[in-house]
Design a protein around this motif. Sequence first.
Motif, PDB file in Angstrom:
ATOM      1  N   GLN A 118       1.178   8.642 -13.210  1.00 28.77           N
ATOM      2  CA  GLN A 118      -0.297   8.633 -13.203  1.00 28.77           C
ATOM      3  C   GLN A 118      -0.807   8.900 -11.795  1.00 28.77           C
ATOM      4  N   CYS A 119      -1.792   9.758 -11.684  1.00 25.94           N
ATOM      5  CA  CYS A 119      -2.376  10.089 -10.374  1.00 25.94           C
ATOM      6  C   CYS A 119      -3.268   8.960  -9.865  1.00 25.94           C
ATOM      7  N   ALA A 120      -3.465   8.960  -8.569  1.00 28.34           N
ATOM      8  CA  ALA A 120      -4.303   7.947  -7.920  1.00 28.34           C
ATOM      9  C   ALA A 120      -5.739   7.977  -8.449  1.00 28.34           C
ATOM     10  N   GLU A 121      -6.253   9.173  -8.694  1.00 34.59           N
ATOM     11  CA  GLU A 121      -7.631   9.301  -9.174  1.00 34.59           C
ATOM     12  C   GLU A 121      -7.781   8.645 -10.549  1.00 34.59           C
ATOM     13  N   ALA A 122      -6.751   8.835 -11.406  1.00 36.78           N
ATOM     14  CA  ALA A 122      -6.815   8.241 -12.752  1.00 36.78           C
ATOM     15  C   ALA A 122      -6.807   6.721 -12.668  1.00 36.78           C
TER      16      ALA A 122
ATOM     17  N   TYR B 211       9.760   8.847  -6.827  1.00 39.24           N
ATOM     18  CA  TYR B 211      10.374  10.108  -7.270  1.00 39.24           C
ATOM     19  C   TYR B 211       9.876  11.291  -6.451  1.00 39.24           C
ATOM     20  N   SER B 212       8.601  11.367  -6.204  1.00 36.37           N
ATOM     21  CA  SER B 212       8.070  12.471  -5.393  1.00 36.37           C
ATOM     22  C   SER B 212       8.076  12.130  -3.906  1.00 36.37           C
ATOM     23  N   ASN B 213       8.077  10.845  -3.589  1.00 34.83           N
ATOM     24  CA  ASN B 213       7.886  10.403  -2.200  1.00 34.83           C
ATOM     25  C   ASN B 213       6.600  10.993  -1.621  1.00 34.83           C
ATOM     26  N   HIS B 214       5.600  11.083  -2.477  1.00 31.99           N
ATOM     27  CA  HIS B 214       4.297  11.637  -2.093  1.00 31.99           C
ATOM     28  C   HIS B 214       3.231  10.601  -2.499  1.00 31.99           C
ATOM     29  N   PRO B 215       3.079   9.533  -1.714  1.00 26.31           N
ATOM     30  CA  PRO B 215       2.081   8.518  -2.057  1.00 26.31           C
ATOM     31  C   PRO B 215       0.656   9.044  -1.873  1.00 26.31           C
ATOM     32  N   VAL B 216      -0.215   8.654  -2.796  1.00 24.38           N
ATOM     33  CA  VAL B 216      -1.615   9.100  -2.761  1.00 24.38           C
ATOM     34  C   VAL B 216      -2.522   7.893  -2.976  1.00 24.38           C
ATOM     35  N   GLY B 217      -3.643   7.872  -2.267  1.00 23.05           N
ATOM     36  CA  GLY B 217      -4.668   6.855  -2.480  1.00 23.05           C
ATOM     37  C   GLY B 217      -5.986   7.520  -2.825  1.00 23.05           C
TER      38      GLY B 217
ATOM     39  N   VAL C  49     -13.007   9.885  -2.697  1.00 19.44           N
ATOM     40  CA  VAL C  49     -12.170  10.181  -1.534  1.00 19.44           C
ATOM     41  C   VAL C  49     -10.712  10.154  -1.981  1.00 19.44           C
ATOM     42  N   VAL C  50      -9.948  11.180  -1.579  1.00 25.71           N
ATOM     43  CA  VAL C  50      -8.511  11.225  -1.862  1.00 25.71           C
ATOM     44  C   VAL C  50      -7.768  11.325  -0.534  1.00 25.71           C
ATOM     45  N   VAL C  51      -6.740  10.511  -0.388  1.00 27.01           N
ATOM     46  CA  VAL C  51      -5.929  10.492   0.828  1.00 27.01           C
ATOM     47  C   VAL C  51      -4.495  10.862   0.475  1.00 27.01           C
TER      48      VAL C  51
ATOM     49  N   CYS D 272      -3.985   4.063  -6.774  1.00 28.35           N
ATOM     50  CA  CYS D 272      -2.842   4.765  -6.186  1.00 28.35           C
ATOM     51  C   CYS D 272      -2.098   5.486  -7.306  1.00 28.35           C
ATOM     52  N   ASN D 273      -1.223   6.403  -6.925  1.00 32.11           N
ATOM     53  CA  ASN D 273      -0.404   7.024  -7.973  1.00 32.11           C
ATOM     54  C   ASN D 273       0.704   6.066  -8.398  1.00 32.11           C
ATOM     55  N   ILE D 274       1.043   6.144  -9.658  1.00 33.85           N
ATOM     56  CA  ILE D 274       2.036   5.248 -10.271  1.00 33.85           C
ATOM     57  C   ILE D 274       3.012   6.128 -11.057  1.00 33.85           C
ATOM     58  N   GLU D 275       4.178   6.364 -10.472  1.00 33.26           N
ATOM     59  CA  GLU D 275       5.134   7.265 -11.111  1.00 33.26           C
ATOM     60  C   GLU D 275       6.027   6.508 -12.099  1.00 33.26           C
ATOM     61  N   ASN D 276       6.853   7.279 -12.776  1.00 33.46           N
ATOM     62  CA  ASN D 276       7.690   6.694 -13.828  1.00 33.46           C
ATOM     63  C   ASN D 276       9.018   7.442 -13.867  1.00 33.46           C
TER      64      ASN D 276
ATOM     65  N   LEU E 139      -3.601  19.677   2.160  1.00 31.80           N
ATOM     66  CA  LEU E 139      -4.705  19.066   1.415  1.00 31.80           C
ATOM     67  C   LEU E 139      -4.183  18.437   0.127  1.00 31.80           C
ATOM     68  N   CYS E 140      -4.520  17.181  -0.099  1.00 32.21           N
ATOM     69  CA  CYS E 140      -4.171  16.526  -1.368  1.00 32.21           C
ATOM     70  C   CYS E 140      -5.407  16.569  -2.253  1.00 32.21           C
ATOM     71  N   THR E 141      -5.677  17.737  -2.795  1.00 35.76           N
ATOM     72  CA  THR E 141      -6.832  17.912  -3.679  1.00 35.76           C
ATOM     73  C   THR E 141      -6.461  17.449  -5.090  1.00 35.76           C
ATOM     74  N   PRO E 142      -7.437  16.981  -5.861  1.00 33.95           N
ATOM     75  CA  PRO E 142      -7.138  16.504  -7.216  1.00 33.95           C
ATOM     76  C   PRO E 142      -6.486  17.592  -8.071  1.00 33.95           C
ATOM     77  N   CYS E 143      -5.486  17.217  -8.855  1.00 38.59           N
ATOM     78  CA  CYS E 143      -4.821  18.168  -9.758  1.00 38.59           C
ATOM     79  C   CYS E 143      -5.802  18.572 -10.866  1.00 38.59           C
ATOM     80  N   GLY E 144      -5.418  19.570 -11.630  1.00 37.85           N
ATOM     81  CA  GLY E 144      -6.304  20.056 -12.695  1.00 37.85           C
ATOM     82  C   GLY E 144      -6.692  18.977 -13.685  1.00 37.85           C
TER      83      GLY E 144
HETATM   84  N1  THU Z   1      -0.991  13.059  -7.061  1.00 41.58           N
HETATM   85  C1  THU Z   1      -2.068  12.235  -7.088  1.00 41.58           C
HETATM   86  O1  THU Z   1      -1.938  11.030  -7.326  1.00 41.58           O
HETATM   87  N2  THU Z   1      -3.283  12.755  -6.822  1.00 41.58           N
HETATM   88  C2  THU Z   1      -3.512  14.041  -6.431  1.00 41.58           C
HETATM   89  O2  THU Z   1      -4.647  14.381  -6.111  1.00 41.58           O
HETATM   90  C3  THU Z   1      -2.393  15.011  -6.394  1.00 41.58           C
HETATM   91  C4  THU Z   1      -1.058  14.488  -6.806  1.00 41.58           C
HETATM   92  C5  THU Z   1       0.338  12.473  -7.280  1.00 41.58           C
HETATM   93  C6  THU Z   1       1.035  12.788  -8.572  1.00 41.58           C
HETATM   94  C7  THU Z   1       2.477  12.518  -8.190  1.00 41.58           C
HETATM   95  O3  THU Z   1       2.739  11.119  -8.299  1.00 41.58           O
HETATM   96  C8  THU Z   1       2.549  12.891  -6.729  1.00 41.58           C
HETATM   97  O4  THU Z   1       1.214  12.897  -6.255  1.00 41.58           O
HETATM   98  C9  THU Z   1       3.188  14.253  -6.486  1.00 41.58           C
HETATM   99  O5  THU Z   1       2.621  15.224  -7.275  1.00 41.58           O
END
Ligand code: THU
Length: 139
Positions: free
Chosen positions: A54-58, A23-29, A76-78, A43-47, A84-89
């Motif tokens: 769910q975010c990759a960190e979770a 959905y976002s086409n924004h893969p995160v590790g 480490v976040v990629v 990894c992030n797991i969208e729905n 920058l793909c910094t962790p969300c709040g």
């Molecule tokens: N996302 C993460 O998995 N980690 C981050 O640090 C920032 C954002 C994910 C959530 C969503 O699946 C996608 O990136 C776009 O927001």
Amino acid sequence: MTDHRAELIAAAVAALEKAYAPYSNHPVGAALLANDDAIYAGCNIENAAYPLGQCAEATAIGNMVLSGGSRVKHLVVVGPGEHLCTPCGGCRQKLREFSGRTGIPITICDQRGNILLETNSADLLPFSFGPENVDRIRS
Ligand code: THU
């Protein structure tokens, strides 16, 4: 102490390849070093119901807890792009639960594993609310 940074970056890059992010086409590790000195990745797991993603960190934290880990020593976040793909709040708070008030190193990389930022969880979440802040009043 062995520097696990390179190993963590490799694990996070590999985790990004497994991302489910149609959905976002924004893969995160993400990859973390735990108190048992094991590395846990996620990894992030969208729905299709977007807010349930769910975010990759979770995912990485869940993998750690399932294996008996209780403390994060380095994260480490990629991310997939130049930004920058910094962790969300929400993930900053989830990380706070397992990393303490004084904080742990966080390394942000691009998809090729180049380091873009070295920071600290306490700097990302100042005056944080953690387990020791939960004051239970007597009933
Ligand atoms: N996302 C993460 O998995 N980690 C981050 O640090 C920032 C954002 C994910 C959530 C969503 O699946 C996608 O990136 C776009 O927001």
